[in-house]
Design an enzyme around this catalytic site. Structure first.
Site, short mmCIF file in Angstrom:
data_model
loop_
_atom_site.label_atom_id
_atom_site.label_comp_id
_atom_site.label_asym_id
_atom_site.label_seq_id
_atom_site.Cartn_x
_atom_site.Cartn_y
_atom_site.Cartn_z
CG LEU A 118 59.27 100.54 52.84
CD1 LEU A 118 58.47 101.28 53.91
CD2 LEU A 118 58.59 100.65 51.51
CD GLU A 141 58.74 98.27 47.23
OE1 GLU A 141 58.95 99.46 46.91
OE2 GLU A 141 58.18 97.95 48.29
CB ILE A 192 56.09 94.17 42.22
CG1 ILE A 192 57.40 93.48 41.83
CG2 ILE A 192 55.17 94.36 41.01
CD1 ILE A 192 57.22 92.05 41.35
CG HIS A 235 47.57 94.43 51.61
ND1 HIS A 235 46.96 95.65 51.79
CD2 HIS A 235 48.80 94.54 52.18
CE1 HIS A 235 47.77 96.46 52.45
NE2 HIS A 235 48.90 95.80 52.69
#
Ligand SMILES: Cc1ncc(C[n+]2csc(CCOP(=O)(O)OP(=O)(O)O)c2C)c(N)n1
Ligand SMILES: [Mg+2]
Length: 736
Positions: free
Chosen positions: A464, A466, A493, A536
């Site tokens: 986990l 990025e 991101i 989200h």
């Protein structure tokens, strides 16, 4: 099994390690060669310092004090066989591998023929393709995850040798692949750089995957002015990393060339044998301040600097050669004179070298070989024969078509690997084998079934992290693989931002087209989710369209997603492929699968609806909303809106916009992201600039409010642009 030498305090040489007359396997000739390289490295620093003072070069950072470590690495690793991600203090390493002083000086003067960057990068940003030294940048530590990806690339090609073959019709035609089954990837960094998160991410993955990566921490006790005890808990990185499994560890006096050589030889053998990664913590000195822009006397007292001076590797090597009777003072002088003469010739040559011309600045931002905007990518969807019972084949969602496109491309191109968070069906593959489970394949199921079909070395879960995903992808793509990685939510991101902004888009340009990393990064983006809330729902595409060197694609429907994703995968440039979550399973824009060769050229907009009165330029999830508004406006008031779906944000289709606005004389740019400083600002500015005399009304923007998306649906609706907002704006502008 991990081993560790006895830790000894920094700077204390262990004469026993130098030991005997065998010099750890180094012959007398080799030791003389070692001294020549180390001395050349130091004197080259001195030359550059002089040139900087004379304002003939523009920056200088030295490898002084680090020569013994570089030498040891260069003598134990193999150029053009192993791979190298060195940092700026690795001048001696590069010389030992075969780079020349002239190569380095051409970079310092910024010559047209600077073989490392064509005058684009500062000196000491090493890049020697023929030696497998991969273009380096300035952000500290960003090389580490790339080195991990590079090692994974070597391992992948060793397991899939057929994948290395060239192939026409896509990026593979322009990418030579070389690999060795026992290659080692070297990566170095300073003590301060171990504070970067990417260092820990790299260590974690190298350890977990038992990769043949050799980490070399060159600990000179300072990061510019910040001492090591401020950077590193307890002041010693070796103690902190000791718990990583599968490593071979060494902590050494890196000012001692022979001891360093011995430690490197042991560690390289361990990595080469496939036992796992190596970690060498070398205590060195930094006699020339951080760079020529720094004066360490401001933060280091004289006594401390003097103590360092007693450990200078150049002096130590000299003394060693004399003490061992390998060279006498006279022959040392002769050797040094020879080096000085050679350097003088190189300096003279560099100063006479032609400089780059301004007309070259835009070269190699993108691939000069494969143009993804070309008509070669313009295809028609394969006609879908009706089913045997005569019924029409049900159109598929964007999610379905992305999944099928990935599957077909993976079948076609064995260089493709897919990784990211949750993208595998199941990491514990025995559950799949025993058919105990169905498998996950992504939080949105876009990669469902791919691990099952292609195996766990082609589709796998990442940690986990990025930056880990993108950094490794860059390393793999540099080697010729085609990583198609996933960032689970655009909102997350940002840990990868250094890699996405300073690395991926720049590898080609900064290396003057000698390296490239055409990876694809798929990202689920956007709001309109009802409850997606702040974290989200984010957009933010303009942050990436503002970055030269990366293509940004944003489809609004299933067919475009399939065609553009295929172009992205076959393309020779890095691509950010933005997939709107709300559109994944929308009824709008469903389509039958267009076949395994369907591609769409980048930079070609789609006229969703032709019109004569007003142009709306948009993309993504605003397309169906704008269409709804346009249809209503036509029904109610007979206003005919021309609706343009850009599909590609970089490059974008200026011709389509100009043609349309020249006809309708009115333009609205609509986008889901926050209004100010957004993607529409650029389009609006360009229309105002180039089409001013064609406009009958001001250019308008419709976008989200300048705030993040809230959770409560009433608030979400108020924040994001709705069909009603678009309708009002269209009405208003039509009447203007
Ligand atoms: C991400 C990033 N932050 C800050 C800098 C500015 N900077 C360049 S070198 C450096 C210190 C590096 O220290 P260390 O890792 O110990 O290496 P050394 O220079 O001592 O060999 C800093 C802060 C940078 N280049 N990149
Ligand atoms: Mg340091």
């Amino acid at each position: 099994m991990a081993t560790k030498t006895d830790p000894k305090p920094a700077g204390v040489a262990d004469e026993k390690i130098i030991g005997g007359k065998t010099y750890e396997g180094l012959s007398r000739e080799r030791l003389i060669e070692a001294y020549r390289i180390m001395y050349t490295s130091r004197r080259l620093d001195d030359r550059e310092i002089l040139l900087k003072r004379q304002q003939k070069i523009f920056f200088q950072i030295s490898g002084a004090g680090h020569e013994a470590v570089g030498l040891a690495a260069g003598f134990t690793l193999k150029p053009a066989y192993d791979w190298f991600y060195p940092y700026y203090r690795d001048r001696a390493l590069c010389l030992a591998l075969g780079a020349t002083p002239l190569d380095m000086l051409l970079m310092a003067v910024g010559a047209a023929d600077d073989p490392q960057s064509g005058g684009r990068q500062m000196p000491s940003h090493w890049s020697f393709p023929k030696l497998n030294v991969v273009t380096q940048s300035s952000p500290t530590g960003s090389q580490i995850l790339q080195a991990v990806g590079c090692a994974e690339g070597g391992r992948y090609f060793a397991a899939h040798p057929a994948a290395a073959k060239k192939s026409d019709g896509d990026y593979r035609q322009f990418k030579d692949v070389k690999f060795q089954s026992d290659e080692v990837t070297y990566v170095s960094l300073g003590d301060g750089t171990t504070s970067e998160g990417e260092f820990w991410e790299g260590m974690n993955t190298a350890s977990n995957r038992k990769l043949p990566v050799l980490f070399v921490v060159q600990d000179n006790g300072y990061a510019i002015s910040v001492p090591v005890e401020v950077q590193t808990a307890g002041g010693n990185i070796s103690r902190l990393v000791a718990g990583f499994p599968n490593f071979h560890f060494e902590e050494i006096d890196g000012t001692d060339p022979v001891a360093s050589y011995a430690a490197f030889a042991r560690t390289v053998a361990y990595c080469r044998a496939g036992e796992g990664p190596g970690f060498i913590h070398a205590h060195v000195i930094r006699p020339y301040s951080h760079s020529l822009s720094d004066d360490e006397r401001l933060y280091r007292p004289e006594a401390e600097r003097q103590l360092d001076a007693t450990r200078d590797p150049i002096t130590r090597m000299q003394m060693f050669l004399i003490r061992e009777g390998i060279l006498d003072e006279k022959s040392i002088n002769a050797l040094e004179k020879q080096v000085e003469d050679e350097l003088q010739i190189a300096v003279d040559q560099a100063l006479e070298a032609a400089l780059p011309t301004p007309d070259t600045v835009m070269r190699y931002v993108y691939s000069p070989d494969l143009d993804p905007t070309s008509s070669a990518f313009a295809t028609e969807p394969a006609s879908v024969a009706p089913a045997a019972d005569g019924k029409k084949i049900a159109p598929k969602t964007m999610a379905d078509l992305i999944n099928v496109t990935l599957r077909d491309e993976m079948r076609r191109d064995e260089r493709i690997v897919i990784f990211g968070e949750d993208v595998a069906d199941a990491s514990r593959e025995q559950y799949l084998e025993e058919k105990l489970i169905k498998g996950k394949g992504g939080v949105f199921k876009l990669t469902f079934g791919l691990q099952n079909d292609f195996g766990s070395d082609r589709v796998f879960n990442s940690p986990l992290a990025e930056a880990n995903i993108v950094g490794r992808a860059i390393g793999m793509a540099t080697r010729g693989m085609k990583p198609v990685v996933e960032i689970q939510f655009f909102d997350y991101i940002w840990p990868a931002m250094m890699q996405l902004r300073d690395e991926m888009p720049l590898i080609r340009w900064r290396s003057n087209n000698t390296f490239s990393c055409p990876a694809v990064v798929r990202v689920a983006i956007g709001g309109y989710l009802t409850g997606g809330a702040i974290y989200h729902s984010q957009c933010g595409e303009s942050i990436f369209t503002h970055t030269p060197g990366i293509r940004v694609i944003f489809p609004s429907n299933a067919l475009d997603a399939a065609g553009l994703l295929r172009t992205a995968i076959r393309c020779d440039d890095p691509v950010l492929f933005l997939e709107h979550k709300r559109l994944y399973r929308e009824t709008f824009g469903r389509a039958p699968y267009p076949g395994p060769d369907y591609t769409i050229p980048f930079g070609k907009a789609k006229i969703v609806q032709a019109g004569t009165d007003l142009t709306v330029i948009t993309y993504g999830a605003v397309v169906p909303r704008a269409l709804q508004a346009a249809q209503k406006l036509e029904r109610e008031q007979g206003v005919k809106v021309e609706l343009i779906d850009l599909r590609c944000l970089n490059p974008f289709d200026w011709d389509a916009i100009a043609t349309s606005v020249s006809k309708t004389n009115r333009a609205i740019v609509a986008y889901e992201d926050t209004l100010s400083w957004g993607y529409g600002a650029e389009i609006a500015a360009r229309i105002a600039d180039e089409l001013f005399d064609r406009l009958d009304a001001p250019v308008r923007r419709v976008a989200a409010k300048d705030v993040f998306v809230a959770y409560q649906p009433i608030l979400e609706d108020a924040i994001l642009p709705q069909a009603e907002d678009l309708l009002q704006a269209m009405k208003n502008l039509a009447e203007w």
